[in-house]
Design a protein around this motif. Structure first.
Motif, PDB file in Angstrom:
ATOM      1  N   ARG A 156       0.676  -1.389  -0.139  1.00 32.93           N
ATOM      2  CA  ARG A 156       0.064   0.057  -0.029  1.00 32.93           C
ATOM      3  C   ARG A 156       0.728   1.261  -0.078  1.00 32.93           C
ATOM      4  O   ARG A 156       0.743   2.137  -0.877  1.00 32.93           O
ATOM      5  CB  ARG A 156      -0.895  -0.222   1.185  1.00 32.93           C
ATOM      6  N   ARG A 157       1.733   1.335   0.760  1.00 38.07           N
ATOM      7  CA  ARG A 157       2.785   2.478   0.752  1.00 38.07           C
ATOM      8  C   ARG A 157       3.566   2.516  -0.477  1.00 38.07           C
ATOM      9  O   ARG A 157       3.604   3.808  -0.866  1.00 38.07           O
ATOM     10  CB  ARG A 157       3.764   2.326   1.915  1.00 38.07           C
ATOM     11  N   ALA A 158       3.788   1.646  -0.989  1.00 39.02           N
ATOM     12  CA  ALA A 158       4.583   1.679  -2.413  1.00 39.02           C
ATOM     13  C   ALA A 158       3.446   2.254  -3.318  1.00 39.02           C
ATOM     14  O   ALA A 158       3.998   2.995  -4.208  1.00 39.02           O
ATOM     15  CB  ALA A 158       5.326   0.318  -2.733  1.00 39.02           C
ATOM     16  N   ARG A 159       2.400   1.653  -3.499  1.00 37.09           N
ATOM     17  CA  ARG A 159       1.467   2.261  -4.422  1.00 37.09           C
ATOM     18  C   ARG A 159       1.176   3.549  -4.052  1.00 37.09           C
ATOM     19  O   ARG A 159       1.074   4.481  -5.164  1.00 37.09           O
ATOM     20  CB  ARG A 159       0.229   1.413  -4.333  1.00 37.09           C
ATOM     21  N   ASP A 160       1.031   4.027  -2.802  1.00 36.06           N
ATOM     22  CA  ASP A 160       0.915   5.533  -2.414  1.00 36.06           C
ATOM     23  C   ASP A 160       1.906   6.444  -3.133  1.00 36.06           C
ATOM     24  O   ASP A 160       1.729   7.667  -3.390  1.00 36.06           O
ATOM     25  CB  ASP A 160       0.783   5.685  -0.869  1.00 36.06           C
ATOM     26  N   LEU A 161       3.075   5.826  -3.203  1.00 36.32           N
ATOM     27  CA  LEU A 161       4.284   6.487  -3.915  1.00 36.32           C
ATOM     28  C   LEU A 161       4.462   6.113  -5.376  1.00 36.32           C
ATOM     29  O   LEU A 161       5.255   6.921  -5.849  1.00 36.32           O
ATOM     30  CB  LEU A 161       5.676   6.082  -3.115  1.00 36.32           C
ATOM     31  N   GLY A 162       3.433   5.753  -5.866  1.00 35.75           N
ATOM     32  CA  GLY A 162       3.123   5.369  -7.491  1.00 35.75           C
ATOM     33  C   GLY A 162       4.064   4.521  -8.082  1.00 35.75           C
ATOM     34  O   GLY A 162       4.249   4.237  -9.324  1.00 35.75           O
ATOM     35  N   PHE A 163       4.675   3.707  -7.228  1.00 37.24           N
ATOM     36  CA  PHE A 163       5.426   2.573  -8.011  1.00 37.24           C
ATOM     37  C   PHE A 163       4.470   1.570  -8.578  1.00 37.24           C
ATOM     38  O   PHE A 163       3.387   1.358  -8.047  1.00 37.24           O
ATOM     39  CB  PHE A 163       6.046   1.660  -6.786  1.00 37.24           C
ATOM     40  N   ALA A 164       4.876   1.031  -9.814  1.00 40.24           N
ATOM     41  CA  ALA A 164       4.019   0.317 -10.428  1.00 40.24           C
ATOM     42  C   ALA A 164       4.231  -1.290  -9.940  1.00 40.24           C
ATOM     43  O   ALA A 164       5.144  -1.514  -9.027  1.00 40.24           O
ATOM     44  CB  ALA A 164       4.903   0.132 -12.146  1.00 40.24           C
ATOM     45  N   VAL A 165       3.331  -2.075 -10.309  1.00 41.49           N
ATOM     46  CA  VAL A 165       3.402  -3.510  -9.714  1.00 41.49           C
ATOM     47  C   VAL A 165       4.566  -4.361  -9.687  1.00 41.49           C
ATOM     48  O   VAL A 165       5.108  -4.827  -8.946  1.00 41.49           O
ATOM     49  CB  VAL A 165       2.007  -4.180 -10.198  1.00 41.49           C
ATOM     50  N   THR A 166       5.233  -4.016 -11.109  1.00 42.47           N
ATOM     51  CA  THR A 166       6.587  -4.835 -11.143  1.00 42.47           C
ATOM     52  C   THR A 166       7.814  -4.066 -10.475  1.00 42.47           C
ATOM     53  O   THR A 166       8.461  -4.813  -9.971  1.00 42.47           O
ATOM     54  CB  THR A 166       6.980  -4.504 -12.755  1.00 42.47           C
ATOM     55  N   GLU A 167       7.510  -2.878  -9.988  1.00 44.59           N
ATOM     56  CA  GLU A 167       8.619  -2.222  -9.245  1.00 44.59           C
ATOM     57  C   GLU A 167       8.368  -2.958  -7.852  1.00 44.59           C
ATOM     58  O   GLU A 167       9.208  -2.978  -6.963  1.00 44.59           O
ATOM     59  CB  GLU A 167       8.463  -0.816  -9.339  1.00 44.59           C
ATOM     60  N   ILE A 168       7.183  -2.801  -7.509  1.00 45.59           N
ATOM     61  CA  ILE A 168       6.624  -3.353  -6.008  1.00 45.59           C
ATOM     62  C   ILE A 168       7.138  -4.679  -5.735  1.00 45.59           C
ATOM     63  O   ILE A 168       7.668  -5.317  -4.815  1.00 45.59           O
ATOM     64  CB  ILE A 168       4.983  -3.358  -5.815  1.00 45.59           C
ATOM     65  N   ASN A 169       7.033  -5.657  -6.833  1.00 41.13           N
ATOM     66  CA  ASN A 169       7.496  -6.877  -7.026  1.00 41.13           C
ATOM     67  C   ASN A 169       8.943  -7.063  -6.774  1.00 41.13           C
ATOM     68  O   ASN A 169       9.401  -7.818  -5.714  1.00 41.13           O
ATOM     69  CB  ASN A 169       7.112  -7.928  -8.184  1.00 41.13           C
ATOM     70  N   GLU A 170       9.662  -6.197  -7.335  1.00 44.00           N
ATOM     71  CA  GLU A 170      11.168  -6.153  -7.094  1.00 44.00           C
ATOM     72  C   GLU A 170      11.469  -5.593  -5.646  1.00 44.00           C
ATOM     73  O   GLU A 170      12.315  -6.319  -5.069  1.00 44.00           O
ATOM     74  CB  GLU A 170      11.797  -5.234  -8.082  1.00 44.00           C
ATOM     75  N   LEU A 171      10.710  -4.684  -5.267  1.00 45.40           N
ATOM     76  CA  LEU A 171      10.958  -4.160  -3.931  1.00 45.40           C
ATOM     77  C   LEU A 171      10.776  -5.093  -2.665  1.00 45.40           C
ATOM     78  O   LEU A 171      11.404  -5.345  -1.782  1.00 45.40           O
ATOM     79  CB  LEU A 171      10.252  -2.794  -3.553  1.00 45.40           C
ATOM     80  N   LEU A 172       9.524  -5.965  -2.839  1.00 46.48           N
ATOM     81  CA  LEU A 172       9.116  -6.820  -2.096  1.00 46.48           C
ATOM     82  C   LEU A 172      10.087  -8.059  -1.909  1.00 46.48           C
ATOM     83  O   LEU A 172      10.512  -8.486  -0.903  1.00 46.48           O
ATOM     84  CB  LEU A 172       7.904  -7.751  -2.476  1.00 46.48           C
ATOM     85  N   ASN A 173      10.790  -8.339  -3.099  1.00 48.24           N
ATOM     86  CA  ASN A 173      11.915  -9.509  -3.065  1.00 48.24           C
ATOM     87  C   ASN A 173      13.025  -9.049  -2.390  1.00 48.24           C
ATOM     88  O   ASN A 173      13.828  -9.767  -1.611  1.00 48.24           O
ATOM     89  CB  ASN A 173      12.216  -9.532  -4.478  1.00 48.24           C
ATOM     90  N   LEU A 174      13.317  -7.625  -2.521  1.00 52.33           N
ATOM     91  CA  LEU A 174      14.585  -6.989  -1.816  1.00 52.33           C
ATOM     92  C   LEU A 174      14.388  -7.085  -0.229  1.00 52.33           C
ATOM     93  O   LEU A 174      15.166  -7.349   0.637  1.00 52.33           O
ATOM     94  CB  LEU A 174      14.746  -5.579  -2.371  1.00 52.33           C
ATOM     95  N   TRP A 175      12.882  -6.704   0.028  1.00 47.04           N
ATOM     96  CA  TRP A 175      12.509  -6.708   1.402  1.00 47.04           C
ATOM     97  C   TRP A 175      12.587  -7.774   2.046  1.00 47.04           C
ATOM     98  O   TRP A 175      13.064  -7.864   3.250  1.00 47.04           O
ATOM     99  CB  TRP A 175      11.188  -6.159   1.507  1.00 47.04           C
ATOM    100  N   ARG A 176      12.327  -9.026   1.311  1.00 46.31           N
ATOM    101  CA  ARG A 176      12.281 -10.282   1.867  1.00 46.31           C
ATOM    102  C   ARG A 176      13.893 -10.752   2.150  1.00 46.31           C
ATOM    103  O   ARG A 176      14.258 -11.668   2.746  1.00 46.31           O
ATOM    104  CB  ARG A 176      11.700 -11.327   1.226  1.00 46.31           C
ATOM    105  N   ASP A 177      14.763 -10.423   1.000  1.00 48.60           N
ATOM    106  CA  ASP A 177      16.111 -10.638   1.125  1.00 48.60           C
ATOM    107  C   ASP A 177      17.112 -10.011   2.061  1.00 48.60           C
ATOM    108  O   ASP A 177      17.444  -8.975   2.048  1.00 48.60           O
ATOM    109  CB  ASP A 177      16.599 -10.488  -0.349  1.00 48.60           C
TER     110      ASP A 177
END
Length: 150
Positions: free
Chosen positions: A51-72
């Motif tokens: 939700r926060r990433a979407r509020d900042l305007g990130f696209a779903v593909t970018e959010i997926n990358e960020l989620l993968n980095l968040w988990r790593d």
């Protein structure tokens, strides 16, 4: 917690939660014996991140990358920064395009008498092919992405 509770706790609608599961952005929720989805506090935390990433305007593909980095936990912050910096450049391009649209419309409005006559430079400009416009056409700014708010 059920999907309604997870939606309320995360600020992400139940419809968007289902969509994120369907697209694989988030893992499918566990199911109770009754068949209802069951979300953990960790799932809600992930939904808040999205939700926060979407509020900042990130696209779903970018959010997926960020989620993968968040988990790593062995991630490099440089990878996160690269995604954010790229997004900043994209936002700046969209702002530039929006400003061009405003300038074009302001020019057209200033040329319009706004009286009872049918002659209107705004209508005249809209009926012209893009390349034939008296004023410069704004750059494409991805308006569809600007409107999407889960």
């Amino acid at each position: 917690m059920n999907i309604g509770q997870a939606a309320k706790a995360s600020g992400v609608s139940a419809k968007m939660i289902r969509y994120y599961e369907q697209t694989g952005l988030i893992p499918k929720a566990d199911r109770r014996d009754s068949g209802y989805r069951d979300y953990s506090p960790g799932d809600v935390n992930m939904l808040r991140f999205i939700r926060r990433a979407r509020d900042l305007g990130f696209a779903v593909t970018e959010i997926n990358e960020l989620l993968n980095l968040w988990r790593d936990r062995s991630r490099h912050s440089a990878d996160v920064k690269r995604i954010a910096q790229s997004h900043i450049f994209e936002l700046q391009d969209r702002i530039k395009g929006l400003n061009q649209m405003v300038d074009t419309l302001q020019g057209l409005v200033s040329c319009c008498a706004g009286d009872d006559r049918p002659d209107c430079p705004i209508i005249a400009d809209l009926e012209e092919p893009s390349s034939g416009s008296a004023l410069p056409a704004p750059a494409s700014v991805g308006i569809g992405r600007l409107r999407h708010r889960p």
